[in-house]
Every structure is written in structure tokens, then in C-alpha cells.
Design a protein around this motif. Structure first.
Motif, PDB file in Angstrom:
ATOM      1  N   ASP A  27      35.939  73.322  12.392  1.00 53.29           N
ATOM      2  CA  ASP A  27      34.905  73.628  11.403  1.00 53.29           C
ATOM      3  C   ASP A  27      35.550  74.155  10.118  1.00 53.29           C
ATOM      4  O   ASP A  27      35.932  75.317  10.041  1.00 53.29           O
ATOM      5  CB  ASP A  27      33.917  74.654  11.978  1.00 53.29           C
ATOM      6  CG  ASP A  27      32.609  74.689  11.190  1.00 53.29           C
ATOM      7  OD1 ASP A  27      32.564  74.112  10.088  1.00 53.29           O
ATOM      8  OD2 ASP A  27      31.640  75.293  11.701  1.00 53.29           O
ATOM      9  N   GLU A  28      35.703  73.282   9.154  1.00 54.09           N
ATOM     10  CA  GLU A  28      36.294  73.602   7.852  1.00 54.09           C
ATOM     11  C   GLU A  28      37.665  74.287   7.965  1.00 54.09           C
ATOM     12  O   GLU A  28      37.856  75.400   7.457  1.00 54.09           O
ATOM     13  CB  GLU A  28      35.324  74.455   7.027  1.00 54.09           C
ATOM     14  CG  GLU A  28      34.013  73.722   6.815  1.00 54.09           C
ATOM     15  CD  GLU A  28      33.163  74.328   5.696  1.00 54.09           C
ATOM     16  OE1 GLU A  28      33.710  75.076   4.878  1.00 54.09           O
ATOM     17  OE2 GLU A  28      31.969  74.012   5.642  1.00 54.09           O
ATOM     18  N   THR A  42      27.679  73.058  11.074  1.00 52.40           N
ATOM     19  CA  THR A  42      28.077  74.062  12.064  1.00 52.40           C
ATOM     20  C   THR A  42      27.097  74.070  13.234  1.00 52.40           C
ATOM     21  O   THR A  42      27.486  74.218  14.392  1.00 52.40           O
ATOM     22  CB  THR A  42      28.157  75.449  11.402  1.00 52.40           C
ATOM     23  OG1 THR A  42      29.139  75.402  10.376  1.00 52.40           O
ATOM     24  CG2 THR A  42      28.538  76.521  12.403  1.00 52.40           C
ATOM     25  N   GLN A  87      34.304  78.399  11.646  1.00 54.02           N
ATOM     26  CA  GLN A  87      34.361  78.374  10.186  1.00 54.02           C
ATOM     27  C   GLN A  87      34.955  79.673   9.644  1.00 54.02           C
ATOM     28  O   GLN A  87      35.702  79.667   8.683  1.00 54.02           O
ATOM     29  CB  GLN A  87      32.945  78.167   9.658  1.00 54.02           C
ATOM     30  CG  GLN A  87      32.872  77.831   8.195  1.00 54.02           C
ATOM     31  CD  GLN A  87      31.486  77.339   7.817  1.00 54.02           C
ATOM     32  OE1 GLN A  87      30.636  77.117   8.669  1.00 54.02           O
ATOM     33  NE2 GLN A  87      31.258  77.166   6.529  1.00 54.02           N
TER      34      GLN A  87
HETATM   35 MG   LIG Z   1      29.139  75.505   8.496  1.00 58.86          MG
END
Ligand SMILES: [Mg+2]
Ligand SMILES: Nc1ncnc2c1ncn2[C@@H]1O[C@H](COP(=O)(O)OP(=O)(O)OP(=O)(O)O)[C@@H](O)[C@H]1O
Lengths: 360, 247
Positions: free
Chosen positions: B162-163, B44, B86
Motif C-alpha cells: 500500500d503506497e 486501502t 500505508q
Molecule cells: Mg489508502
């Protein structure tokens, strides 16, 4: 694949300001029909508070930053109206420090009110350039400091403001229709700001500052725009208030009014324009009932009355109780919309969505 | 220099903790680049650096050869770099359509134009029915898709995810793979995909970087990563012990 067919933003949202304005007009008509002096005065005061709270909402509601300073803009507007409209002969005696062009001026009331709003807006632009960089509690404390500074300056600059005493001689002008016009004007400005690009950007920044920046939003700039517009509306409200009382003094624009206007906004629901207006109407009604009770009510021989000064306490209690059951205010942060017939608004406007998290 | 969004020798530390150490990573256009690594590896943080949210202590970020350090993050968006978060970070009290419109407004479009573009985007993703729902109460999967739509409103050249599959079922992850493929093919977008779901990463990425304790310990094609002893040791080991994914 179905193509999303939706009407324009204006069509979807216009019912809210229309309903609010109709409510205000109805109240004005009722006051006219009743015709009693004290009741009319209460209604005028209520309309001016609609201006204040809807004006406050433009900044607080959209940005999520609580401001304790906006009544300072009212002070600036009311004194400006005094400078612009008191007859020069009176100013020569009471306000000897005024610069020549102000000492000589005697402007028409509406021009004066517009300039009063403009002066408040310019002041907001100057101090806002620094203050809007702050966020959260720091920003709120800065607005509070601003209020205190304005109060101290207007209380002590004797030759221009008359110090802590009152300035008299402001022409009486504001009656029910003028005050109603002012309230409608501010509701329209607040509505237009809310559906504007800046309004949307600011609401996004209120919910998620980081994500708003990732969407290309300059939050400091949008906050400043809202701050200046709301200062203008509250400056105009200050001017109309001056023409209502005929007198101004600095302590009328300090903590008491700050508390009441913020209570109205919070009770109504600070995330919607409807909340701002409803909050004013509800709290004003409670205040009026308390005033009657303080004077005493005749109940078939026995007089029921409550001690003076209970007003603030009661408003405080009412606020706590309402917020216990409706943490997002009476309107739950939604807008009132028309849901019937051919003009039915579909839900969803700038702010018109349920508040799902309990203040989290 | 090449056409890419590129981190060159980037280092970041927080209070002495090295979050990124001399990281070099290219996100080429119209490719899916994977970034994997255990929790706290610095993934991140790298996205934050690439999108201007975090200034690197050392090193530079280049967009198609031009250094973009020192540009405020909200202006950086207009260069065509978009991201998701995220944790979702939708504008919870706004309707879904407004969540997307914010990006249009941020680009300088009028509200009418933003609305038109947002409606088209929701339909393109296949979530037009959500337009008037409050973003705050959405299920996980929808939330992720709205977040991707919001980022795509920018018509970015590079999109950093992000994810995006966290919490998704296998089926939903498949839909996500389809969506990412369409983003690359139809939007001509270079994608950086951060993901703990290794199957998904191996399936879709053209090139994969492995980050561990702030350092890129390996990079290569999916087959090479799958075969790498180093990766298995450093990354998969910890995941397997934690009951996570095994190759
Ligand atoms: Mg992260
Ligand atoms: N703002 C910050 N201040 C201090 N430390 C931070 C900050 N941001 C990240 N860190 C630390 O830097 C390291 C890398 O964090 P980062 O969030 O980049 O990891 P990650 O690879 O994204 O992990 P995850 O898979 O859990 O999302 C962690 O040790 C984290 O605690």
C-alpha cells in the motif's frame, strides 16, 4: 554482500537478569550484615514487592495494558496459603466453612506456595478468557472491577475467609533468603517470558495491534498467556507475604498496594524488566527514608520529623517529578546490559531499545 | 477457478458512503498488478478486504479458487497473503530484526528459526546493517524496506503493497522497483502495487486497475491505461489540478 553475524538471543540478553539478580543478592547480604530487625523486615518487604512488580511487568510491560487488578491475585495466593498451612485445629475454630480436604490439610510451605500460585493462575485463566478480548482503557477498567470483586468476596465470605477481620496462625517462614529466592524466581520467569515467542508477539501487539495481526499474531491468546503467568507469580508472592506477616486480611490487598506497585513500575520504566526492579528499589528506599523521618531524626539535639501519612503524597510527588523528566521511567524503557569485556552484550533485546517517542 | 488472489463483486460501505462498489480484481501469481486511483478512491479498503481486515458487505474473496471469507485475519496470514500498511506501522520500540522475527513467530517458528530467517531476509533486501536499530526512528525509505521484509518473512504467495514509494526520491523509487522485480522473480510472489507515482506504476506493472469512487473504471496493460481518455479524465484530471503527476 555481508552476512549478518549475530549471536543467539540468550547470549545477547542474559546479562540483564544476571545483573538484576546480583543487585538483589547484594542487598540481601548487606541486610544480613547490618543485622537490624526493622531493616531486615524492610528488605523482605522489598523483595516481595520485586516479585509483585516484576510479576505485574510480565503482563503490563509486554502488553501495554495497565492492570489495576493484579493485587487481587496476591489476595487469592495469600488466602490459599492460609488455607493450606494453618494447623487444622485452628482452622476448625476460625474457618468453619472450609471444605473437608482444606480443613484437614497442612501442606509443606513450598508446595502450598506453588499451589497458591496455581490457584491464582487458574482464576486468571477463567476471567482472562473474557477480559483479554478488551483493549486499552476498557481492559484496565475490567481489571479494576476484578480487583473490587475479589475484595468484596474475600471480605464477606466469613466462614471461609474470616471476613474483613484477619486470619491469624499462618506459619512464619519468609525471611530474607526465602524472599530473595522468590524475587530471583520471578525475575527469571519474567526474563524467560520476555524472550519467549509469546513475549515477542505481545510486545509487537503492544506497539501496533493491527500490524501484529497481519504478522499472524493472535493478540488475545498472547495476552492471556502473559496474564496467567503473571497471576501465578503474584499468587506465589501473596503466599510468601502471608508467611512473612503470619496474618492476612482482605484490605491489605487492595488500593494502597495497587497504587504503590504501579508507581514502582511506572517510575522504573514499565517497558523493561530492569525498570520494574529498579522502580521497586528506588521507591522502597524513599519509603524507608520517609519512615525514618516520620519517627523523627536526631540532629544534634533538635529532632526533625515529618507528619504521619506524608508517604503517599511524597511518592505521588516523586512519581510526577520523575515522569516529568523521564516520561518512560528511570530506565527509559531500556534494559540494563553488560557492556564491558569479553561478555559485552550488544544492544538490542526484546525490549532493549530507546523509547524515541515521548509517550506519543 | 483460476490461480489468483481474487476479489469477486466486492462492495463495502461505511455509514452509507460506498467505499467499494462491485469491485472485481485478480492478482495473478508472479505478476505485478497495479492499483491506482485518486485519494479516497477505496484502494486501502480493497487491501483490507483482500487481507481479511474488512468483511465485505457483498461479494467474496477467493484464494486460488477457495473462498476465504470468515477466516480471522491473523490466521489468514498463514495462507500466504502478506501486506504492508500505508502508514508503515512498524513495531516502533522493537529492533528491526525483531520486527521481522514477529512474523516468524506468528507462523509458528521458534525464536531461533525466526532469527535465522530474519537475518537472511535483511541481507536479501540489503539492510542487514539495520538489524539492531530501533524501528521507531528509521528514515522513511528504510522504514518501507523493513515493512516489506516483515511481510516477506511469511514467504507469501501474494504480497499487497500500500503506497510503498510515498515520500521516496526518484533514486529510492528506482531501488524499490528493483526490489519488487526481485520479489516477483526470486520469491515467486504475486504483487499488488498501490501507488500514486504513476511513472513507477507504468514502468513495473503487467496489468493496471483504476479505481475511482469505489468503482473500477478501467483496467488493462500499462499502454492502454496511459492512452485511456476515461482514466485521464477521472483520475489524472484531479491529480493535475492538484499539482500532481501528469502523464
Ligand atoms: Mg489508502
Ligand atoms: N473505517 C472507516 N470508516 C469510515 N469510513 C472509512 C473507513 N475507511 C475508509 N473510509 C472511507 O472510505 C473511502 C475510501 O477510503 P480508502 O482509505 O480505501 O481510500 P484510498 O484509495 O486508500 O485513499 P488514499 O489514496 O488517500 O490512501 C474514503 O472516503 C474514506 O474516508
Amino acid at each position: 554482500m555481508t552476512v549478518t553475524q549475530r549471536s543467539s538471543l540468550l547470549v545477547r540478553t542474559i546479562s540483564t537478569p544476571i545483573i538484576l539478580i546480583v543487585i538483589l543478592i547484594l542487598i540481601a547480604v548487606i541486610a544480613k550484615l547490618v543485622g537490624s530487625g526493622p531493616f531486615s523486615r524492610t528488605v523482605v518487604e522489598m523483595f516481595i514487592r520485586v516479585m509483585l512488580v516484576a510479576g505485574l511487568y510480565i503482563f503490563v510491560g509486554n502488553s501495554g495494558v495497565i492492570s489495576f487488578g493484579h493485587i487481587g491475585f496476591m489476595c487469592i495466593g495469600a488466602y490459599a496459603a492460609a488455607w493450606f498451612t494453618i494447623p487444622p485445629a485452628m482452622k476448625a475454630v476460625t474457618l468453619q466453612g472450609l471444605p473437608d480436604f482444606l480443613a484437614q490439610a497442612q501442606l509443606p510451605i513450598f508446595l502450598s506456595a506453588a499451589l497458591a500460585g496455581l490457584l491464582a493462575a487458574i482464576f486468571a485463566l477463567v476471567v482472562g478468557r473474557i477480559m483479554m478480548r478488551l483493549a486499552g482503557i476498557a481492559a484496565s477498567i475490567a481489571t479494576f472491577a476484578m480487583l473490587a470483586v475479589i475484595n468484596v468476596v474475600y471480605s464477606n465470605w466469613d466462614s471461609v475467609t474470616g471476613g474483613t477481620g484477619s486470619i491469624v496462625g499462618i506459619p512464619f517462614y519468609t525471611g530474607i533468603w526465602t524472599a530473595l529466592g522468590g524475587a530471583i524466581l520471578v525475575v527469571i520467569i519474567a526474563y524467560l517470558y520476555q524472550i519467549s515467542r509469546s513475549g515477542l508477539a505481545l510486545r509487537a501487539g503492544r506497539d501496533e495491534a493491527t500490524a501484529a495481526a497481519a504478522s499472524g499474531i493472535d493478540i488475545v491468546r498472547e495476552r492471556l498467556i502473559a496474564f496467567v503467568i503473571s497471576a501465578f507469580t503474584i499468587g506465589v508472592a501473596g503466599a510468601l507475604y502471608g508467611h512473612f506477616l503470619g496474618v492476612v486480611n482482605p484490605d491489605a490487598f487492595y488500593l494502597g498496594l495497587t497504587f504503590i506497585t504501579l508507581s514502582m513500575l511506572v517510575v522504573g520504566g514499565m517497558n523493561s524488566l530492569s525498570g520494574a526492579v529498579i522502580g521497586v528499589i528506588v521507591i522502597s528506599t524513599i519509603i524507608q527514608i520517609l519512615r525514618w523521618l516520620e519517627k523523627g531524626i536526631d540532629l544534634g539535639g533538635a529532632t526533625l520529623s515529618i507528619p504521619n501519612g506524608l508517604q503517599e503524597i511524597t511518592i505521588g510527588l516523586v512519581m510526577i517529578i520523575i515522569l516529568m523528566f523521564r516520561p518512560a521511567g528511570l530506565t527509559r524503557g531500556r534494559e540494563i546490559v553488560w557492556r564491558f569485556g569479553p561478555w559485552a552484550s550488544k544492544p538490542s533485546t526484546a525490549g532493549e531499545v530507546a523509547v524515541s517517542k515521548n509517550g506519543a | 477457478m483460476s490461480t489468483a488472489l481474487s476479489a469477486q463483486h466486492v462492495s463495502v460501505s461505511f455509514d452509507g458512503l460506498k467505499a467499494l462498489a462491485n469491485v472485481v480484481l485478480d492478482i495473478p501469481p508472479q505478476r505485478v498488478t497495479g492499483l491506482i486511483g485518486p485519494n479516497g478512491a477505496g484502494k486501502t479498503t480493497l487491501v483490507n478486504v483482500l487481507t481479511g481486515f474488512q468483511a465485505p458487505d457483498e461479494g467474496q474473496v477467493f484464494l486460488d479458487g477457495q473462498p476465504i471469507g470468515g477466516i480471522t485475519s491473523h490466521r489468514l496470514r498463514r495462507l500466504g497473503i502478506a501486506r504492508t500498511f500505508q502508514s508503515g506501522r512498524l513495531f516502533g520500540e522493537l529492533p528491526v530484526i525483531d520486527n521481522l522475527e514477529v512474523t516468524g513467530v506468528g507462523l509458528g517458528l521458534s525464536r531461533r528459526e525466526s532469527q535465522a530467517r530474519a537475518e537472511a531476509m535483511l541481507d536479501w533486501i540489503g539492510i542487514g546493517a539495520l538489524a539492531d536499530r530501533a524501528a521507531g526512528g528509521l528514515p522513511y525509505t528504510d522504514e518501507r524496506r523493513v515493512a516489506i521484509g516483515r511481510a516477506l518473512m511469511m514467504e507469501p504467495k501474494y504480497l499487497l503493497l500500500d503506497e510503498p514509494a510515498a515520500g521516496m526520491s526518484a533514486e529510492e523509487a528506482d531501488d524499490l522497483i528493483t526490489l519488487i522485480r526481485r520479489i516477483v522473480a526470486e520469491m515467486k510472489c504475486g504483487v499488488l502495487l498501490i501507488e500514486h507515482n504513476i511513472g513507477l506504476v507504468l514502468n513495473i506493472c503487467d496489468h493496471i486497475h483504476v479505481l475511482d469512487s469505489g468503482e473500477i473504471i478501467e483496467d488493462g496493460a500499462p499502454a492502454a491505461i496511459k492512452a485511456s481518455e476515461k482514466v485521464r479524465h477521472a483520475y489524472m484530471g484531479t491529480q493535475a489540478e492538484a499539482g500532481g503527476v501528469v502523464l
